[in-house]
Design a protein around this motif. Structure first.
Motif, PDB file in Angstrom:
ATOM      1  N   ARG A  96       0.860  -1.551  -0.060  1.00  0.00           N
ATOM      2  CA  ARG A  96      -0.266  -0.288  -0.267  1.00  0.00           C
ATOM      3  C   ARG A  96       0.859   1.298  -0.055  1.00  0.00           C
ATOM      4  O   ARG A  96      -0.052   2.866  -0.429  1.00  0.00           O
ATOM      5  N   LEU A  97       2.271   0.677   0.471  1.00  0.00           N
ATOM      6  CA  LEU A  97       2.980   2.434   0.470  1.00  0.00           C
ATOM      7  C   LEU A  97       3.477   2.469  -0.533  1.00  0.00           C
ATOM      8  O   LEU A  97       3.685   3.424  -1.463  1.00  0.00           O
ATOM      9  N   GLU A 155       6.811 -22.453   4.610  1.00  0.00           N
ATOM     10  CA  GLU A 155       5.739 -22.868   4.263  1.00  0.00           C
ATOM     11  C   GLU A 155       3.940 -22.174   4.591  1.00  0.00           C
ATOM     12  O   GLU A 155       3.059 -21.803   3.847  1.00  0.00           O
ATOM     13  N   ILE A 156       4.672 -20.817   5.723  1.00  0.00           N
ATOM     14  CA  ILE A 156       4.039 -19.847   6.388  1.00  0.00           C
ATOM     15  C   ILE A 156       4.193 -18.962   5.179  1.00  0.00           C
ATOM     16  O   ILE A 156       2.962 -18.429   4.525  1.00  0.00           O
ATOM     17  N   ALA A 157       5.001 -18.896   4.426  1.00  0.00           N
ATOM     18  CA  ALA A 157       5.011 -17.510   3.271  1.00  0.00           C
ATOM     19  C   ALA A 157       3.980 -17.642   1.909  1.00  0.00           C
ATOM     20  O   ALA A 157       3.584 -17.365   1.597  1.00  0.00           O
ATOM     21  N   THR A 158       4.258 -19.085   1.853  1.00  0.00           N
ATOM     22  CA  THR A 158       3.394 -20.297   0.554  1.00  0.00           C
ATOM     23  C   THR A 158       1.934 -19.523   0.962  1.00  0.00           C
ATOM     24  O   THR A 158       1.577 -19.705  -0.135  1.00  0.00           O
ATOM     25  N   ARG A 159       1.403 -20.102   2.356  1.00  0.00           N
ATOM     26  CA  ARG A 159       0.428 -19.973   2.740  1.00  0.00           C
ATOM     27  C   ARG A 159      -0.877 -18.645   2.807  1.00  0.00           C
ATOM     28  O   ARG A 159      -1.630 -18.401   2.192  1.00  0.00           O
ATOM     29  N   VAL A 160       0.572 -18.039   3.092  1.00  0.00           N
ATOM     30  CA  VAL A 160      -0.097 -16.015   2.460  1.00  0.00           C
ATOM     31  C   VAL A 160      -0.085 -15.436   1.646  1.00  0.00           C
ATOM     32  O   VAL A 160      -1.258 -14.819   0.792  1.00  0.00           O
ATOM     33  N   ARG A 161       1.022 -16.167   0.637  1.00  0.00           N
ATOM     34  CA  ARG A 161       0.641 -15.836  -0.689  1.00  0.00           C
ATOM     35  C   ARG A 161       0.086 -15.566  -1.729  1.00  0.00           C
ATOM     36  O   ARG A 161      -1.026 -15.312  -2.154  1.00  0.00           O
ATOM     37  N   GLU A 162      -0.830 -17.320  -1.059  1.00  0.00           N
ATOM     38  CA  GLU A 162      -2.068 -17.932  -2.067  1.00  0.00           C
ATOM     39  C   GLU A 162      -3.456 -16.799  -1.137  1.00  0.00           C
ATOM     40  O   GLU A 162      -3.858 -17.357  -2.274  1.00  0.00           O
ATOM     41  N   PRO A 170      -5.304  -5.939  -3.698  1.00  0.00           N
ATOM     42  CA  PRO A 170      -4.542  -4.840  -5.199  1.00  0.00           C
ATOM     43  C   PRO A 170      -3.461  -4.775  -4.569  1.00  0.00           C
ATOM     44  O   PRO A 170      -3.010  -4.072  -3.809  1.00  0.00           O
ATOM     45  N   PHE A 171      -2.628  -5.374  -6.028  1.00  0.00           N
ATOM     46  CA  PHE A 171      -0.618  -5.749  -6.264  1.00  0.00           C
ATOM     47  C   PHE A 171      -0.655  -5.180  -7.148  1.00  0.00           C
ATOM     48  O   PHE A 171      -0.410  -5.229  -7.984  1.00  0.00           O
ATOM     49  N   LYS A 172      -0.958  -3.107  -7.233  1.00  0.00           N
ATOM     50  CA  LYS A 172      -1.419  -2.587  -8.250  1.00  0.00           C
ATOM     51  C   LYS A 172      -0.079  -1.725  -8.173  1.00  0.00           C
ATOM     52  O   LYS A 172       0.168  -1.160  -9.197  1.00  0.00           O
ATOM     53  N   GLY A 178       0.518  -6.398 -10.189  1.00  0.00           N
ATOM     54  CA  GLY A 178      -0.298  -6.938  -9.851  1.00  0.00           C
ATOM     55  C   GLY A 178       0.349  -8.929  -9.201  1.00  0.00           C
ATOM     56  O   GLY A 178      -0.625  -9.150  -9.173  1.00  0.00           O
ATOM     57  N   GLU A 179       1.668  -9.049  -9.062  1.00  0.00           N
ATOM     58  CA  GLU A 179       2.142 -10.219  -8.379  1.00  0.00           C
ATOM     59  C   GLU A 179       2.470  -9.917  -6.512  1.00  0.00           C
ATOM     60  O   GLU A 179       2.938  -9.116  -5.712  1.00  0.00           O
TER      61      GLU A 179
END
Ligand SMILES: [Zn+2]
Ligand SMILES: [Zn+2]
Ligand SMILES: [Zn+2]
Length: 537
Positions: A96-97, A155-162, A170-172, A178-179
């Motif tokens: 967001r920043l 494992e945590i990182a994968t879960r958060v990402r999904e 919104p990854f704008k 977008g990712e």
């Protein structure tokens, strides 16, 4: 110095119903509030009606949270996991920043921010851009983290990402395109968080949340810190505990200073990956390369005993407080009866005797819990009360250390942290049972131990002083002697808390100082209405 968290701190699930998730104000228990307060919002927090898990002061705090982050986490069942929650919050905050949609939740959450932030000439906390930049520079030590931990982070990182993809966060920004960040990058965030996180505590030092404060994390550690980390809502305050010279490093402590050497070293190594070289630990590192000039002349055959004798200042402290002996058999087993006998021998100091600064005292023949308490309080309290400079205070403290080292002591050694731990829990038992006299004696012993170990203006010393003063005041049978001592200890408490907690109005820390002052008024009235006999010896 004020600094801000990178994202909204994460409240421990067990503490959610007691603090507003946005401003971190503590809920006033309904019973206490009913007697004193006016509005409903001051005594009860409102729960999010959707998840029924997060609490807020009112509509204003809820709206800030909802727009800022809560709508993205409200339906997420994984949010019960602290690491998961923190990582998700960090990712959202950074994105967001980057994309410019960040709104300053901190200033909008605190209605009186304009006054609290700028009174006393204190600048506002740094802009979030700087917070985020500093976060990117922090060390994560991912190369030395053990494989099991890294696997867990992955494992945590994968879960958060999904999850972020699933909720269409919104990854704008131009960076993200977008990712969400890659799993590798997210693992780095978690590593950085873990080496640099802070436990947020309230004015009583009870921890309630975890926060990422990158600017605060820049301060190095010392086992004899000259600064302390406190919190005002979710703003971190780094406060000087003593006068700090130009050019002198500002250090806070990452671990409890009351913990013995071995345990401290282990904690620092396991969590922060370093060996401590502070003034208290320095001696430990001899022969490892960056020792002092003088020790280079040391002959290899020099015995341990001679090395011990060379120790001065803070380096003696850990030898003094080391040891796990306590109880009649020295095996660490204690019971109430035995402890009572040990502490009953303590003679409470006269209020007047704590005001007079004199030359260093002669050590007693032998240090027992009683003579230790009396010796430390009479040696150090008058200097604190008179506002001695750090150099003067240190000189006295080191003299005290020297005497503790060279004088005989009873068995078990009265000033170890093991004895202190037992004393603390017995102190609380005595308070519960309203055994004020015994509680006051143990309280004086604990105060003596604290002054030996912690910097004199450490918040723990002030908080303990307040409890001790109340116990003394409650000891009605002891009459005015106890009331006068209570007043003296309150004065000491106020002096300490002003440094450790500050005097900011409308803040839980500053309110504590005012609470002490109100109590002093009560005691003062009592003192004023009774004839003052000359203080007892
Ligand atoms: Zn609030
Ligand atoms: Zn919700
Ligand atoms: Zn150290």
């Amino acid at each position: 110095m004020r600094s801000r968290p990178l994202c909204n701190p994460v409240l421990f699930p067990t503490h959610r119903s007691q603090h507003c998730e946005t401003c971190f104000k503590t809920r006033i228990p309904a019973s206490a509030a009913a007697a004193t307060t006016t509005s409903k919002s001051a005594r009860e927090l409102e729960r999010c009606s959707v998840c029924k898990k997060r609490y807020y002061c009112d509509r204003t705090c809820f709206t800030v949270a909802w727009k800022g982050w809560h709508r993205w986490i409200c339906a997420d069942k994984d949010m019960e996991d602290l690491d998961y929650e923190m990582l998700k919050m960090i990712v959202m905050s950074i994105e967001r920043l980057r994309n410019g949609s960040f709104r300053d939740t901190i200033s909008s959450a605190a209605p009186d921010a304009s006054t609290t932030a700028t009174t006393a000439g204190m600048p506002l906390q740094e802009p979030l851009e700087l917070t985020a930049y500093v976060f990117s520079t922090l060390m994560g030590h991912s190369t030395v983290s053990d494989p099991g931990t890294l696997a867990k982070y992955e494992e945590i990182a994968t879960r958060v990402r999904e999850q972020l993809i699933q909720i269409k966060f919104p990854f704008k920004s131009s960076v993200s395109q977008g990712e969400p960040p890659s799993v590798q990058e997210l693992i780095q965030y978690l590593c950085r968080f873990h080496c640099n996180n802070f436990s947020i505590h309230d004015a009583q030092l009870f921890t309630m949340a975890e926060g990422t404060f990158p600017v605060g994390a820049l301060f190095n550690h010392s086992c004899r810190p000259n600064a302390i980390v406190m919190y005002e809502g979710q703003i971190q305050i780094v406060r000087a505990l003593e006068d700090i010279e130009v050019g002198q490093e500002v250090c806070s402590s990452y671990v409890d200073n009351g913990v013995q050497r071995q345990e401290r070293r282990l904690l620092l190594k396991e969590k922060y990956y370093f060996d401590c070289h502070c003034p208290r630990c320095e001696e430990e590192e001899e022969g490892e390369g960056d020792e002092k000039e003088e020790s280079k002349d040391m002959v290899e055959s020099e015995s341990k005993k001679t090395a011990d004798q060379r120790k001065t200042g803070f380096r003696i402290l850990d030898d003094l407080i080391e040891g796990d002996q306590d109880g009649p058999n020295g095996d660490g087993k204690v019971d109430g009866e035995w402890l009572t006998k040990q502490f009953e021998a303590i003679i409470l100091p006269g209020a007047k005797s704590l005001q007079m600064v004199g030359p260093p005292l002669k050590a007693p023949k032998i240090f027992t819990r009683a003579s230790f308490t009396s010796y430390i309080l009479h040696s150090l309290v008058p200097l604190i009360q008179s506002g001695a400079t750090e150099a003067e205070y240190r000189a006295r403290l080191f003299d005290v250390y020297g005497k503790l080292q060279s004088t005989e002591h009873c068995q078990p050694k009265p000033f170890t942290t093991t004895v202190m731990t037992h004393a603390t829990s017995f102190f609380n038992t005595c308070l519960e049972h309203q055994s004020w006299r015994l509680a006051s004696k143990i309280g004086c012993f604990i105060l003596a131990q604290y002054l030996m170990i912690y910097p004199r203006h450490h918040p723990l010393v002030g908080l303990h002083g307040f409890t001790l003063a109340k116990s003394l005041w409650n000891d009605v049978e002891a009459g005015m002697t106890s009331v006068r001592l209570s007043y003296e200890i309150l004065g000491l408490t106020r002096r300490i808390l002003k440094v450790s907690h500050g005097i900011q109005r409308g803040d839980e820390n500053g309110d504590l100082v005012r609470e002490v002052e109100a109590f002093m008024k009560t005691v003062e009235t009592e003192l004023g209405s009774s004839p003052l006999p000359s203080p007892s010896a």
